[in-house]
Design a protein around this motif. Structure first.
Motif, short mmCIF file in Angstrom:
data_model
loop_
_atom_site.label_atom_id
_atom_site.label_comp_id
_atom_site.label_asym_id
_atom_site.label_seq_id
_atom_site.Cartn_x
_atom_site.Cartn_y
_atom_site.Cartn_z
N ASN A 2 0.81 -1.15 0.14
CA ASN A 2 -0.13 -0.05 -0.23
C ASN A 2 0.85 1.27 -0.01
N ASP A 3 0.62 1.91 -0.94
CA ASP A 3 1.55 3.31 -1.20
C ASP A 3 0.88 4.55 -0.80
N SER A 4 -0.39 4.33 0.00
CA SER A 4 -1.05 5.38 0.16
C SER A 4 -0.40 6.76 1.06
N ALA A 5 0.17 6.14 1.96
CA ALA A 5 1.09 7.11 2.88
C ALA A 5 2.03 7.72 2.33
N ARG A 6 2.76 7.35 1.28
CA ARG A 6 3.78 7.98 0.52
C ARG A 6 2.99 8.96 -0.39
N LYS A 7 1.99 8.60 -0.98
CA LYS A 7 1.50 9.49 -2.09
C LYS A 7 0.84 10.87 -1.35
N LYS A 8 0.32 10.36 0.07
CA LYS A 8 -0.21 11.65 0.97
C LYS A 8 1.20 12.51 1.24
N ALA A 9 2.25 12.05 1.52
CA ALA A 9 3.25 12.54 1.86
C ALA A 9 3.79 13.66 0.84
N ARG A 10 3.82 13.06 -0.34
CA ARG A 10 4.15 13.87 -1.59
C ARG A 10 3.06 14.99 -1.76
N PHE A 29 6.81 17.00 -8.88
CA PHE A 29 7.18 17.34 -7.48
C PHE A 29 6.06 16.33 -6.71
N ALA A 30 4.79 16.60 -7.14
CA ALA A 30 3.86 15.87 -6.49
C ALA A 30 3.67 14.38 -6.78
#
Length: 77
Positions: A2-10, A29-30
Motif C-alpha cells: 500500500n503506497d497511500s502514505a507516500r502519496k499523501k506525503a508527496r 514534484f507531487a
C-alpha cells in the motif's frame, strides 16, 4: 504494498511548496516516486563511469540485465 502514505506525503510536500513559493509545484514534484530516484541514481553512477559490477552491488541487483535497465545511457541532444 500500500503506497497511500507516500502519496499523501508527496501531496503534502507539494502543497507546502505552493504555500511557501506562492506558485504551483511542478507536476513531477507531487508525483515523484522513490523508485524514480533509484533510476536517476543508476544513470548518474553510469555517467560517472562506475563499473557495472559495482553499480549492480550498489543498486542491490543480482541480475546484470536489471542493472542495465536502471542505468540506461543518457542520449545526447
Amino acid at each position: 504494498m500500500n503506497d497511500s502514505a507516500r502519496k499523501k506525503a508527496r501531496m503534502r510536500a507539494a502543497a507546502h511548496w505552493e504555500k511557501e513559493k506562492d506558485r504551483p509545484a511542478h507536476w513531477r514534484f507531487a508525483h515523484l516516486r522513490m523508485h524514480d530516484l533509484k533510476h536517476t541514481f543508476g544513470r548518474r553512477l553510469r555517467a560517472a563511469d562506475v563499473p557495472e559490477e559495482d553499480r549492480k552491488a550498489i543498486l542491490g541487483h543480482t541480475d546484470g540485465s536489471v542493472t542495465s535497465l536502471y542505468s540506461a545511457a543518457d542520449l545526447a541532444s
